[in-house]
Design a protein around this motif. Sequence first.
Motif, PDB file in Angstrom:
ATOM      1  N   PHE A  55       0.687  -1.258   0.064  1.00  0.00           N
ATOM      2  CA  PHE A  55      -0.046  -0.018  -0.090  1.00  0.00           C
ATOM      3  C   PHE A  55       0.685   1.373  -0.050  1.00  0.00           C
ATOM      4  N   ALA A 111       2.564   1.713  -3.279  1.00  0.00           N
ATOM      5  CA  ALA A 111       1.523   2.031  -4.422  1.00  0.00           C
ATOM      6  C   ALA A 111       0.964   3.787  -4.143  1.00  0.00           C
ATOM      7  N   ASN A 112       1.241   3.900  -3.115  1.00  0.00           N
ATOM      8  CA  ASN A 112       0.360   5.264  -2.783  1.00  0.00           C
ATOM      9  C   ASN A 112       1.729   6.515  -2.622  1.00  0.00           C
TER      10      ASN A 112
END
Length: 72
Positions: free
Chosen positions: A17, A20-21
């Motif tokens: 996460f 990806a961010n």
Amino acid sequence: MAHNDWILDVLADLKTFASANGLGKLAEQLDDTTLVAAAEIASQKEEARAQANGEHGQFGSSVGGVGRYQRA
């Protein structure tokens, strides 16, 4: 102590996460955290094996300091 292995999956999900961010520093920190968690889990498993084999006076995890968790 296999019941603690789930935390490694959670840390991997958090790292995915974070990556990806755009949270690169967090992803790097989670890598370090995963290594610490894996070492502590392995230490617990080794200690449980030693106790099952009747060995006493085992040392606990030394993550964070040499001999920090020594047992008599």
